[in-house]
Design a protein around this motif. Structure first.
Motif, mmCIF file in Angstrom:
data_model
loop_
_atom_site.group_PDB
_atom_site.id
_atom_site.type_symbol
_atom_site.label_atom_id
_atom_site.label_comp_id
_atom_site.label_asym_id
_atom_site.label_seq_id
_atom_site.Cartn_x
_atom_site.Cartn_y
_atom_site.Cartn_z
ATOM 1 N N MET A 187 3.305 3.890 -19.344
ATOM 2 C CA MET A 187 3.420 2.822 -18.361
ATOM 3 C C MET A 187 4.893 2.462 -18.139
ATOM 4 O O MET A 187 5.757 2.834 -18.907
ATOM 5 N N LEU A 188 5.120 1.708 -17.099
ATOM 6 C CA LEU A 188 6.474 1.267 -16.787
ATOM 7 C C LEU A 188 7.030 0.376 -17.880
ATOM 8 O O LEU A 188 6.286 -0.355 -18.527
ATOM 9 N N PRO A 189 8.379 0.374 -18.084
ATOM 10 C CA PRO A 189 8.972 -0.578 -19.009
ATOM 11 C C PRO A 189 8.663 -2.020 -18.592
ATOM 12 O O PRO A 189 8.442 -2.889 -19.410
ATOM 13 N N THR A 190 8.651 -2.300 -17.284
ATOM 14 C CA THR A 190 8.252 -3.606 -16.774
ATOM 15 C C THR A 190 7.430 -3.434 -15.511
ATOM 16 O O THR A 190 7.583 -2.456 -14.792
ATOM 17 N N PHE A 191 6.539 -4.390 -15.268
ATOM 18 C CA PHE A 191 5.756 -4.390 -14.043
ATOM 19 C C PHE A 191 6.312 -5.476 -13.139
ATOM 20 O O PHE A 191 6.151 -6.656 -13.408
ATOM 21 N N GLU A 192 6.995 -5.074 -12.101
ATOM 22 C CA GLU A 192 7.662 -6.026 -11.234
ATOM 23 C C GLU A 192 6.702 -6.512 -10.157
ATOM 24 O O GLU A 192 6.073 -5.716 -9.465
ATOM 25 N N LYS A 193 6.617 -7.825 -10.009
ATOM 26 C CA LYS A 193 5.711 -8.430 -9.036
ATOM 27 C C LYS A 193 5.989 -7.914 -7.620
ATOM 28 O O LYS A 193 5.058 -7.566 -6.873
ATOM 29 N N GLY A 194 7.264 -7.834 -7.247
ATOM 30 C CA GLY A 194 7.621 -7.390 -5.901
ATOM 31 C C GLY A 194 7.122 -5.991 -5.611
ATOM 32 O O GLY A 194 6.686 -5.697 -4.493
ATOM 33 N N ARG A 195 7.190 -5.131 -6.607
ATOM 34 C CA ARG A 195 6.748 -3.754 -6.431
ATOM 35 C C ARG A 195 5.232 -3.672 -6.243
ATOM 36 O O ARG A 195 4.724 -2.891 -5.437
ATOM 37 N N LEU A 196 4.498 -4.523 -6.965
ATOM 38 C CA LEU A 196 3.049 -4.536 -6.828
ATOM 39 C C LEU A 196 2.623 -5.105 -5.470
ATOM 40 O O LEU A 196 1.684 -4.597 -4.850
ATOM 41 N N ILE A 197 3.317 -6.146 -5.016
ATOM 42 C CA ILE A 197 3.041 -6.714 -3.700
ATOM 43 C C ILE A 197 3.322 -5.682 -2.608
ATOM 44 O O ILE A 197 2.574 -5.551 -1.629
ATOM 45 N N GLU A 198 4.414 -4.917 -2.796
ATOM 46 C CA GLU A 198 4.748 -3.860 -1.835
ATOM 47 C C GLU A 198 3.665 -2.786 -1.799
ATOM 48 O O GLU A 198 3.243 -2.344 -0.729
ATOM 49 N N GLU A 199 3.184 -2.370 -2.964
ATOM 50 C CA GLU A 199 2.143 -1.353 -3.018
ATOM 51 C C GLU A 199 0.848 -1.874 -2.392
ATOM 52 O O GLU A 199 0.144 -1.139 -1.702
ATOM 53 N N LEU A 200 0.533 -3.136 -2.606
ATOM 54 C CA LEU A 200 -0.651 -3.730 -1.998
ATOM 55 C C LEU A 200 -0.545 -3.694 -0.473
ATOM 56 O O LEU A 200 -1.527 -3.371 0.221
ATOM 57 N N ALA A 201 0.641 -3.994 0.052
ATOM 58 C CA ALA A 201 0.850 -3.948 1.506
ATOM 59 C C ALA A 201 0.686 -2.531 2.032
ATOM 60 O O ALA A 201 0.129 -2.319 3.122
ATOM 61 N N VAL A 202 1.158 -1.541 1.275
ATOM 62 C CA VAL A 202 1.017 -0.139 1.662
ATOM 63 C C VAL A 202 -0.463 0.247 1.736
ATOM 64 O O VAL A 202 -0.912 0.904 2.684
ATOM 65 N N VAL A 203 -1.223 -0.171 0.730
ATOM 66 C CA VAL A 203 -2.656 0.146 0.697
ATOM 67 C C VAL A 203 -3.364 -0.487 1.892
ATOM 68 O O VAL A 203 -4.192 0.153 2.557
ATOM 69 N N LYS A 204 -3.062 -1.751 2.173
ATOM 70 C CA LYS A 204 -3.684 -2.437 3.323
ATOM 71 C C LYS A 204 -3.387 -1.704 4.625
ATOM 72 O O LYS A 204 -4.278 -1.485 5.457
ATOM 73 N N ASN A 205 -2.124 -1.324 4.808
ATOM 74 C CA ASN A 205 -1.728 -0.650 6.048
ATOM 75 C C ASN A 205 -2.369 0.726 6.166
ATOM 76 O O ASN A 205 -2.844 1.107 7.244
ATOM 77 N N GLU A 206 -2.368 1.489 5.068
ATOM 78 C CA GLU A 206 -2.989 2.814 5.094
ATOM 79 C C GLU A 206 -4.468 2.721 5.461
ATOM 80 O O GLU A 206 -4.976 3.503 6.268
ATOM 81 N N LEU A 207 -5.160 1.771 4.862
ATOM 82 C CA LEU A 207 -6.577 1.606 5.151
ATOM 83 C C LEU A 207 -6.810 1.284 6.629
ATOM 84 O O LEU A 207 -7.616 1.925 7.299
ATOM 85 N N LYS A 208 -6.083 0.294 7.116
ATOM 86 C CA LYS A 208 -6.295 -0.189 8.471
ATOM 87 C C LYS A 208 -5.883 0.828 9.529
ATOM 88 O O LYS A 208 -6.619 1.075 10.499
ATOM 89 N N GLU A 209 -4.705 1.429 9.354
ATOM 90 C CA GLU A 209 -4.127 2.269 10.404
ATOM 91 C C GLU A 209 -4.471 3.749 10.277
ATOM 92 O O GLU A 209 -4.571 4.451 11.296
ATOM 93 N N LEU A 210 -4.655 4.241 9.060
ATOM 94 C CA LEU A 210 -4.741 5.689 8.870
ATOM 95 C C LEU A 210 -6.071 6.182 8.294
ATOM 96 O O LEU A 210 -6.486 7.304 8.582
ATOM 97 N N THR A 211 -6.725 5.374 7.486
ATOM 98 C CA THR A 211 -7.965 5.824 6.848
ATOM 99 C C THR A 211 -9.206 5.421 7.629
ATOM 100 O O THR A 211 -10.074 6.249 7.909
ATOM 101 N N LEU A 212 -9.313 4.153 7.989
ATOM 102 C CA LEU A 212 -10.544 3.653 8.595
ATOM 103 C C LEU A 212 -10.827 4.177 10.007
ATOM 104 O O LEU A 212 -11.996 4.449 10.326
#
Length: 287
Positions: free
Chosen positions: A1-26
């Motif tokens: 696992m990562l040395p630290t889990f940065e909140k900003g990085r997780l929020i960014e990944e969540l935004a990526v998942v939302k966008n991929e689902l809405k624009e590219l997957t669904l």
């Protein structure tokens, strides 16, 4: 696992998942779901895949096959991802070291990982499905959509995908209550089994993430080259959507237009190169 889990990085990944689902997957998944809601698979491979999926996936009120079920589950992710965002905001108010990952934080990370993987896998298994089904239809002058390595990835992860959709199908109220019941306690790796025996695995792992034996998304386990990996993942997702649009056009209209066939060849050629690069990067992450 990562040395630290940065909140900003997780929020960014969540935004990526939302966008991929809405624009590219669904969008392509919606069209394919409408078609296969009333149509049966013709190929032996797709029939075998569907049989295995329906045996493993435990999805409430699921109807039809794996394409229909995929759209049913993934099209109902908005509220769940909103809840996940709030959980990340609270649980990761401060960057967390890998030695202080609580049961709650671990479950949040795993849920995000499962959502990210499911969106990516859904596009690729749909492209594989259309390619297999169209080869059963008769003379279609384009090669298969996926390389052997990509097809192997589909089959190697088919059980994981069924498990993931089962997890993501849990309704938002039950999801929230399950997260609320998870103890926000930090436990050393050697003590996890003891705590689970005391507290109960239904509270420490209510979504049964433990049945998924592999890491589904390398972003949580490495620091280097993540930006490049994200860019290539997005490029591949865009090409997958474009390839799916062409394949869906053929599926619905029965078109054998030479221009469309050429576009399919070009698009899927670019996609295979991007997927190969991603696979090489991910293999490097695991070294």
């Amino acid at each position: 696992m990562l040395p630290t889990f940065e909140k900003g990085r997780l929020i960014e990944e969540l935004a990526v998942v939302k966008n991929e689902l809405k624009e590219l997957t669904l969008p392509p998944l919606r069209e394919a779901s409408e078609f296969y809601r009333n149509s049966k698979f013709k190929g032996k491979q797709t029939q075998n895949y569907d049989k295995n999926f329906l045996k493993i996936a435990k999805i409430e009120k699921a109807g039809g096959n794996y394409i229909v079920a995929s759209y049913q589950v993934l099209s109902n992710m908005d509220d769940k991802l909103e809840v996940l965002g709030k959980l990340i905001d609270r649980a990761f108010a401060k960057d967390v070291g890998s030695t202080s990952i609580s049961f709650l934080r671990a479950n949040i990370l795993q849920y995000l990982e499962v959502a990210s993987f499911a969106s990516r896998y859904a596009r690729r298994v749909l492209l594989w499905t259309l390619s297999e089904e169209q080869s059963e239809d008769g003379p279609f002058r384009v090669p298969k959509a996926l390389s052997r390595a990509e097809e192997r990835w589909i089959w190697d992860n088919r059980d994981n995908y069924a498990y993931c959709l089962s997890i993501l199908s849990i309704d938002v109220r039950r999801m929230e209550s399950s997260f609320q019941a998870i103890p926000d306690m930090v436990v050393a790796p050697d003590d996890v089994s003891t705590v689970e025996a005391t507290v109960g695995a239904t509270k420490t792992d209510p979504f049964h993430f433990g049945i998924i034996p592999v890491r589904l998304n390398p972003i949580y386990y490495v620091r280097m080259a993540i930006a490049e990996w994200q860019v290539n993942r997005y490029k591949a997702a865009v090409e997958e959507k474009r390839a799916l649009e062409y394949r869906l056009l053929v599926l619905k209209d029965g078109s054998k237009d030479a221009k469309i066939e050429q576009e399919i060849v070009y698009t899927e050629g670019r996609l295979q190169k991007l997927n190969k690069k991603l696979a090489e990067m991910e293999e490097g992450f695991n070294d």
